[in-house]
Motif scaffolding. Structure first.
Motif, PDB file in Angstrom:
ATOM      1  N   TYR A  65      -8.233   6.973  -3.820  1.00 40.70           N
ATOM      2  CA  TYR A  65      -7.767   5.439  -4.112  1.00 40.70           C
ATOM      3  C   TYR A  65      -9.267   5.061  -4.541  1.00 40.70           C
ATOM      4  O   TYR A  65      -9.809   3.965  -3.946  1.00 40.70           O
ATOM      5  CB  TYR A  65      -7.671   4.738  -3.164  1.00 40.70           C
ATOM      6  N   TRP A 120       0.987  -1.643   0.092  1.00 39.03           N
ATOM      7  CA  TRP A 120      -0.468   0.284   0.141  1.00 39.03           C
ATOM      8  C   TRP A 120       1.085   1.540   0.371  1.00 39.03           C
ATOM      9  O   TRP A 120       1.409   1.467   1.427  1.00 39.03           O
ATOM     10  CB  TRP A 120      -0.607   0.144   0.827  1.00 39.03           C
ATOM     11  N   PRO A 121       0.872   1.716  -0.957  1.00 38.57           N
ATOM     12  CA  PRO A 121       1.387   3.225  -1.349  1.00 38.57           C
ATOM     13  C   PRO A 121       0.614   4.352  -0.520  1.00 38.57           C
ATOM     14  O   PRO A 121      -0.091   3.616   0.775  1.00 38.57           O
ATOM     15  CB  PRO A 121       1.653   3.580  -1.935  1.00 38.57           C
ATOM     16  N   ASP A 122       1.646   5.622   0.622  1.00 39.48           N
ATOM     17  CA  ASP A 122       0.679   7.059   0.969  1.00 39.48           C
ATOM     18  C   ASP A 122       0.487   7.715   0.344  1.00 39.48           C
ATOM     19  O   ASP A 122       0.218   6.736  -0.950  1.00 39.48           O
ATOM     20  CB  ASP A 122       1.999   7.366   1.536  1.00 39.48           C
ATOM     21  N   GLY A 123       0.040   8.318   0.500  1.00 42.61           N
ATOM     22  CA  GLY A 123      -0.991   9.384   0.024  1.00 42.61           C
ATOM     23  C   GLY A 123      -2.663   9.240   0.785  1.00 42.61           C
ATOM     24  O   GLY A 123      -3.443   8.942   1.120  1.00 42.61           O
ATOM     25  N   GLN A 148       9.338  14.067   6.874  1.00 35.43           N
ATOM     26  CA  GLN A 148      10.566  13.839   6.597  1.00 35.43           C
ATOM     27  C   GLN A 148      11.217  15.075   5.767  1.00 35.43           C
ATOM     28  O   GLN A 148      12.162  15.349   5.336  1.00 35.43           O
ATOM     29  CB  GLN A 148      10.954  12.860   5.424  1.00 35.43           C
ATOM     30  N   ILE A 173       2.478  11.271  -2.769  1.00 37.21           N
ATOM     31  CA  ILE A 173       3.345  10.922  -1.510  1.00 37.21           C
ATOM     32  C   ILE A 173       3.407  12.079  -0.566  1.00 37.21           C
ATOM     33  O   ILE A 173       4.198  13.091  -0.569  1.00 37.21           O
ATOM     34  CB  ILE A 173       4.444  10.157  -2.122  1.00 37.21           C
ATOM     35  N   ASP A 174       3.189  11.948   1.166  1.00 40.88           N
ATOM     36  CA  ASP A 174       2.623  12.622   1.974  1.00 40.88           C
ATOM     37  C   ASP A 174       4.926  12.241   2.377  1.00 40.88           C
ATOM     38  O   ASP A 174       4.799  11.262   3.135  1.00 40.88           O
ATOM     39  CB  ASP A 174       1.728  12.486   2.395  1.00 40.88           C
ATOM     40  N   VAL A 175       5.315  13.101   2.123  1.00 44.15           N
ATOM     41  CA  VAL A 175       6.434  13.423   2.834  1.00 44.15           C
ATOM     42  C   VAL A 175       6.714  14.448   3.942  1.00 44.15           C
ATOM     43  O   VAL A 175       7.726  15.133   4.430  1.00 44.15           O
ATOM     44  CB  VAL A 175       7.816  13.477   1.689  1.00 44.15           C
ATOM     45  N   ARG A 203      -0.188   3.948  -7.339  1.00 43.53           N
ATOM     46  CA  ARG A 203       1.196   3.550  -7.063  1.00 43.53           C
ATOM     47  C   ARG A 203       2.971   4.414  -7.938  1.00 43.53           C
ATOM     48  O   ARG A 203       3.774   4.474  -7.538  1.00 43.53           O
ATOM     49  CB  ARG A 203       1.684   1.595  -6.948  1.00 43.53           C
TER      50      ARG A 203
END
Length: 242
Positions: free
Chosen positions: A67, A59-62, A128, A123-125, A118
């Motif tokens: 989805y 499962w990817p992030d976001g 980071q 993508i939530d960063v 994917r």
């Protein structure tokens, strides 16, 4: 000499057409027997469940909204597959075939939608982003801050970064400096500003990233009133494809 077409040729053409009809009829019977076989009714459900399990392990992030299509198609595949399992009528071959076909097509479509997320999804960063520099920032000596994303955060390639910063008064009890405060953000390449954008408190900027970017460095320069001291923090950082 050529022989003129006769009744025999006409009969041969009809026979060929009949052969095709017989073959199509045989294929149809084979398909019906397969669809109505007791073990076949479980195959669409097993396929749908396998796709869900594999997606869950990778499962990817976001944000959840990306989805939506996957969720709708997956739900359709599971519902129709379950309906196929519950349909035990031995004479209802057409309904069984439709349910099986819809379930399989929805499973394939959902899987393709998942792979698209994917590959190109957001993508939530935010967690980071690393801030380098001392705070609070002011209008004199301490005006700049550096934000960095390292290779680990950029492991999944995307070509843009959407960044949101919160700028707040360092002393909430004092007079607010927010109306006179803004920041200039610069995407730095080899230490020099490649692209710049102005940002108000709580605003968002979108930077285009180069191909195969391994690190992102963004310089933040504060512009505020005299004597003002401000805190800057990242409230949103999302990698995405434009």
């Amino acid at each position: 000499m050529s022989r003129p077409a006769g009744r025999g040729d006409v009969h041969h053409s009809t026979t060929s057409h009949g052969d095709h009809s017989i073959a199509a009829h045989d294929i149809r019977n084979i398909f019906i027997k397969w669809v109505m076989h007791p073990s076949a009714r479980w195959l669409p459900l097993l396929l749908a469940c396998a796709a869900v399990v594999i997606a869950g392990t990778d499962w990817p992030d976001g944000p959840a909204r990306q989805y939506t299509l996957w969720g709708l198609l997956t739900g359709l595949s599971v519902v129709t597959a379950a309906a196929r399992v519950l349909d035990r009528s031995p004479r209802d071959a057409r309904l069984a075939g439709v349910l099986s076909l819809v379930s399989v097509l929805a499973t394939v479509g959902g899987w393709l939608a998942f792979q698209s997320v994917r590959t190109h999804g957001e993508i939530d960063v935010t967690g980071q982003v690393r801030a380098v520099g001392s705070q609070p920032l002011d209008d004199a000596a301490h005006r700049t801050l550096t934000l960095r994303l390292d290779a680990r955060a950029l492991a999944e390639p995307r070509n843009a970064l959407r960044l949101t910063l919160a700028i707040a008064d360092h002393d909430p009890a004092g007079p607010t400096c927010l109306p006179d405060t803004r920041a200039t953000l610069s995407l730095l390449t080899a230490g020099t500003a490649d692209r710049t954008a102005d940002l108000r408190p709580g605003g968002t900027v979108d930077f285009a990233l180069g191909a195969r970017t391994t690190t992102v460095t963004i310089g933040v320069r504060l512009h505020t009133g005299r004597g003002c001291r401000m805190d800057v923090r990242t409230t949103g950082a999302v990698l995405h494809d434009r």
